[in-house]
Design an enzyme around this catalytic site. Structure first.
Site, PDB file in Angstrom:
ATOM      1  N   GLY A 169       8.308  -2.029  -4.851  1.00  0.00           N
ATOM      2  CA  GLY A 169       9.722  -3.116  -5.170  1.00  0.00           C
ATOM      3  C   GLY A 169      10.957  -1.976  -5.385  1.00  0.00           C
ATOM      4  N   GLY A 403      36.523   6.509  23.343  1.00  0.00           N
ATOM      5  CA  GLY A 403      36.468   6.489  21.576  1.00  0.00           C
ATOM      6  C   GLY A 403      36.274   7.126  20.982  1.00  0.00           C
ATOM      7  N   ALA A 404      35.092   7.630  21.991  1.00  0.00           N
ATOM      8  CA  ALA A 404      34.331   8.957  20.911  1.00  0.00           C
ATOM      9  C   ALA A 404      35.176  10.274  20.684  1.00  0.00           C
ATOM     10  CB  ALA A 404      33.166   9.496  21.969  1.00  0.00           C
TER      11      ALA A 404
HETATM   12  C1  HXC Z   1       0.941  -0.747 -16.006  1.00  0.00           C
HETATM   13  C2  HXC Z   1      -0.004   0.346 -13.778  1.00  0.00           C
HETATM   14  C3  HXC Z   1       0.676   0.091 -12.720  1.00  0.00           C
HETATM   15  C4  HXC Z   1       1.668  -1.778 -13.438  1.00  0.00           C
HETATM   16  C5  HXC Z   1      -1.075   1.010 -11.486  1.00  0.00           C
HETATM   17  N1  HXC Z   1      -1.280   0.810 -13.296  1.00  0.00           N
HETATM   18  N2  HXC Z   1       0.568   0.915 -11.796  1.00  0.00           N
HETATM   19  N3  HXC Z   1      -0.183  -0.329 -15.807  1.00  0.00           N
HETATM   20  N4  HXC Z   1       1.720  -0.874 -14.566  1.00  0.00           N
HETATM   21  N5  HXC Z   1       3.027  -1.300 -12.399  1.00  0.00           N
HETATM   22  C6  HXC Z   1      -1.948   2.222 -14.115  1.00  0.00           C
HETATM   23  C7  HXC Z   1      -3.315   0.810 -13.651  1.00  0.00           C
HETATM   24  O1  HXC Z   1      -3.724  -0.586 -13.856  1.00  0.00           O
HETATM   25  C8  HXC Z   1      -4.864   2.190 -13.861  1.00  0.00           C
HETATM   26  O2  HXC Z   1      -4.955   1.464 -14.910  1.00  0.00           O
HETATM   27  C9  HXC Z   1      -3.887   3.120 -13.601  1.00  0.00           C
HETATM   28  O3  HXC Z   1      -2.098   2.655 -13.889  1.00  0.00           O
HETATM   29  C10 HXC Z   1      -4.237   4.484 -12.549  1.00  0.00           C
HETATM   30  O4  HXC Z   1      -3.635   2.980 -10.340  1.00  0.00           O
HETATM   31  P1  HXC Z   1      -4.622   2.495  -9.993  1.00  0.00           P
HETATM   32  O5  HXC Z   1      -4.393   1.866  -9.344  1.00  0.00           O
HETATM   33  O6  HXC Z   1      -5.919   3.032 -10.524  1.00  0.00           O
HETATM   34  O7  HXC Z   1      -4.669   4.503  -9.395  1.00  0.00           O
HETATM   35  P2  HXC Z   1      -4.033   3.504  -7.776  1.00  0.00           P
HETATM   36  O8  HXC Z   1      -5.891   3.727  -7.145  1.00  0.00           O
HETATM   37  O9  HXC Z   1      -3.629   5.075  -6.920  1.00  0.00           O
HETATM   38  O10 HXC Z   1      -3.072   3.062  -7.061  1.00  0.00           O
HETATM   39  C11 HXC Z   1      -1.587   3.236  -7.504  1.00  0.00           C
HETATM   40  C12 HXC Z   1      -1.059   2.192  -7.424  1.00  0.00           C
HETATM   41  C13 HXC Z   1      -1.754   1.291  -7.549  1.00  0.00           C
HETATM   42  C14 HXC Z   1      -0.889   1.878  -5.471  1.00  0.00           C
HETATM   43  C15 HXC Z   1       0.338   2.092  -7.549  1.00  0.00           C
HETATM   44  O11 HXC Z   1      -1.522   1.057  -9.077  1.00  0.00           O
HETATM   45  C16 HXC Z   1      -0.220  -0.866  -7.183  1.00  0.00           C
HETATM   46  O12 HXC Z   1      -0.552  -0.732  -6.486  1.00  0.00           O
HETATM   47  N6  HXC Z   1      -0.327  -0.931  -8.652  1.00  0.00           N
HETATM   48  C17 HXC Z   1       0.872  -1.617  -8.510  1.00  0.00           C
HETATM   49  C18 HXC Z   1       2.589  -1.683  -8.335  1.00  0.00           C
HETATM   50  C19 HXC Z   1       2.953  -3.063  -7.930  1.00  0.00           C
HETATM   51  O13 HXC Z   1       3.141  -3.151  -7.413  1.00  0.00           O
HETATM   52  N7  HXC Z   1       3.815  -2.372  -8.693  1.00  0.00           N
HETATM   53  C20 HXC Z   1       5.310  -3.641  -8.918  1.00  0.00           C
HETATM   54  C21 HXC Z   1       6.292  -3.106  -8.437  1.00  0.00           C
HETATM   55  S1  HXC Z   1       7.375  -4.395  -8.668  1.00  0.00           S
HETATM   56  P3  HXC Z   1      -6.211   2.204 -15.683  1.00  0.00           P
HETATM   57  O14 HXC Z   1      -6.196   2.206 -17.111  1.00  0.00           O
HETATM   58  O15 HXC Z   1      -7.778   1.395 -14.346  1.00  0.00           O
HETATM   59  O16 HXC Z   1      -6.454   3.451 -15.219  1.00  0.00           O
HETATM   60  C22 HXC Z   1       8.311  -3.516  -9.204  1.00  0.00           C
HETATM   61  C23 HXC Z   1       9.582  -4.291 -10.144  1.00  0.00           C
HETATM   62  C24 HXC Z   1      11.058  -3.588 -10.067  1.00  0.00           C
HETATM   63  O17 HXC Z   1       7.924  -2.664  -9.305  1.00  0.00           O
HETATM   64  C25 HXC Z   1      12.291  -3.727  -9.792  1.00  0.00           C
HETATM   65  C26 HXC Z   1      12.884  -2.836 -10.645  1.00  0.00           C
HETATM   66  C27 HXC Z   1      14.238  -3.566 -10.346  1.00  0.00           C
END
Ligand code: HXC
Length: 513
Positions: A169, A403-404
């Protein structure tokens, strides 16, 4: 309560922040290390000082996230890397997936601001699920503050991003704003993940194919360095830091040389074939010239027709920019322009003299280059060379056409001391092309057109296509024997190290983008 009770309670809190062996095990199973294990590898032994260990999310409701813990999912602090002070932040994937909430962001910004105030490099170790969903807009606002601090620190302190897990993201834009990005093979970065790509674009792609370390090191050029695992990656970060100053007003670290500054390099006469059609690996030329043959290549796997990286000459750090004749015949294309321009700006920012090794037949022609904007992107290279006020030295090894010639550190771009080998070919274009344009009618009318054509080519070669015309006009400073390249460059470096050049005062230029 006795003092020992207070100490016990403090230790309990810090132990909670440090996580459990189970947390560590979960990371290890993914082939990754914990935040603290990574910091231990980045910093000199026992030199890291953690700050904000006891930070917690601000609001009780946030703590509804069951993984909430002291430290809020990121370890920040300072310590020594190669004996010099460096600040770092390492996201802790065992706390809510390393996701970024308000206080997590505040910790990172605070460490970055300290690095900026004290003139120390900042290293971010990324391993995060992105914006913490429960914290909503506070989390997004945190990202914006990090981006803003990245911009403010840009050009003042080295900023290095190390991607050691997910980075998805908008989170990718903090690394995107920094000077260098390192990735491991099992890390990934993308603006939108495979699920979104599938639903919007009907495209099936895995995380690795979309934004794995290898993809960014070879295809997009987003990653400047690729490593097999965390350990190798952090070792490379230490190596990169050994070439950079702490900030833009310091000089890069001088290391007393073991290599003889007067060493001759007779092997150069064989590495570079005189026949301009024959390819060779310019990295062998670099290895022959620089101290102890040591060269840290940046963007090694991307735009390989241009080679850039750090080395030392007589102990002083230099940045090398070299055409690579064994890839696309060393022509300059869009990617090569962007790669070299970025590296030149890095060198200029951090007071690293630039050594250009030129062997270039020209810009890569074709619709894909024109449609992709070679005009705008090639201009970046000119802008970067022109803007650079550090010493600019060059050797033309063989070809220097059109040019290079102009864009690669020429006198017109205020190149300082420029040299050519005696076999160098400096001209608007190669002999065959020039004769075809200038003498088309004469060749056609000749009794033996092919013989006349060859005669004219030989004449052009003799009269124009050599280094002596440029030397006669002072457009290069000397023609040298290849074996003298190292000593000539070192002597030129010594005299130019005191260079102090300033630009016309202005808010900032408008570099082509
Ligand atoms: C809150 C989160 C989280 C998030 C993961 N967790 N991402 N909690 N906010 N964004 C938590 C999970 O609920 C889980 O909690 C623990 O972290 C571990 O996650 P898992 O999924 O079990 O781990 P894993 O299998 O290793 O996968 C990791 C991951 C996946 C690939 C990062 O969690 C994932 O896809 N997360 C969401 C990613 C996402 O879409 N983020 C938003 C992106 S947009 P528990 O309690 O079960 O242990 C963004 C905008 C930014 O970031 C803008 C900036 C300008």
């Amino acid at each position: 309560m006795e003092m020992e009770d207070y100490i016990r309670k403090l230790r309990e809190r810090k132990a909670i922040a440090a996580g459990t062996p189970k947390d560590a095990e979960a990371q290890h199973q993914k082939g990754r290390l914990t935040a603290r294990e990574r910091l231990a590898l980045l910093f000199d032994p026992d030199s890291f000082n953690e700050i904000d260990t006891l930070v917690m999310p601000r609001y009780e409701s946030y703590m509804g996230g069951k993984g909430s813990r002291y430290g809020d999912g990121v370890v920040t602090g300072f310590g020594l890397v190669n004996g010099r002070q460096v600040f770092a932040a390492a996201q802790d994937a065992s706390v809510m997936g390393g996701s970024l909430g308000e206080m997590h962001a505040n910790k990172i910004v605070k460490a970055m601001r300290m690095a900026l105030a004290y003139g120390c490099p900042f290293v971010a170790l990324n391993d995060s699920g992105g914006a913490r969903i429960q914290e909503g807009v506070d989390s997004l606002a945190g990202y914006a503050r990090i981006f803003d601090t990245n911009c403010e620190a840009s050009g003042v302190i080295p900023q290095i991003s190390v991607i050691l897990g997910p980075c998805a993201g908008g989170a990718v834009y903090s690394p995107g704003l920094t000077d260098f990005i390192f990735m491991t093979e099992n890390s990934y970065m993308f603006i939108t993940g495979p699920e979104v790509v599938k639903s919007v674009m009907q495209e099936n792609v895995s995380q690795e194919e979309l934004g794995g370390g290898r993809v960014h090191a070879t295809e997009s050029g987003v990653a400047h360095f690729l490593a097999t695992d965390d350990r190798e990656c952090l070792q490379k970060v230490r190596e990169l830091l050994s070439y950079l100053p702490s900030n833009n007003v310091n000089d890069p670290p001088y290391v007393p040389p073991r290599d003889d500054p007067e060493r001759r390099c007779p092997e150069l006469e064989h590495i570079v074939p005189v026949d301009p059609q024959k390819p060779y690996d310019v990295r062998q030329v670099i290895a022959s010239i620089v101290d102890d043959g040591r060269f840290l290549e940046v963007h090694e796997l991307w735009a390989q027709n241009m080679v850039v990286g750090f080395a030392r000459l007589d102990g002083y750090v230099v940045g090398i920019v070299a055409n690579q004749p064994q890839v696309l015949a060393g022509t300059i294309d869009i990617k090569a322009s962007i790669k070299a321009a970025h590296f030149i700006r890095i060198c200029d920012t951090y007071n690293v003299p630039i050594i250009t090794l030129q062997d270039v037949p020209g810009f890569l022609p074709g619709t894909s280059q024109e449609y992709g904007g070679i005009i705008r992107n090639g201009a970046r290279l000119i802008y970067a060379y022109s803007e650079a006020t550090v010493p600019k030295l060059m050797i033309i090894l063989r070809k220097s056409y059109g040019g290079a010639y102009c864009v690669m550190s020429s006198k017109g771009l205020r190149g300082d001391l420029l040299y050519a080998w005696p076999n160098a070919e400096l001209a608007v274009m190669g002999a065959a092309g020039a004769v075809n344009i200038l003498f088309r009618n004469e060749v056609k009318a000749a009794a033996n057109p092919e013989a006349r054509r060859q005669e004219l080519i030989d004449e052009y070669q003799e009269k124009f296509n050599n280094p002596y015309v440029a030397a006669a006009r002072g457009l290069i400073d000397d023609v040298i024997e290849p074996r003298d390249s190292r000593r000539v460059l070192i002597r030129a470096l010594h005299v130019t190290l005191s260079k102090r050049e300033r630009h016309v005062p202005k808010k900032h230029g408008i570099s082509p983008m």
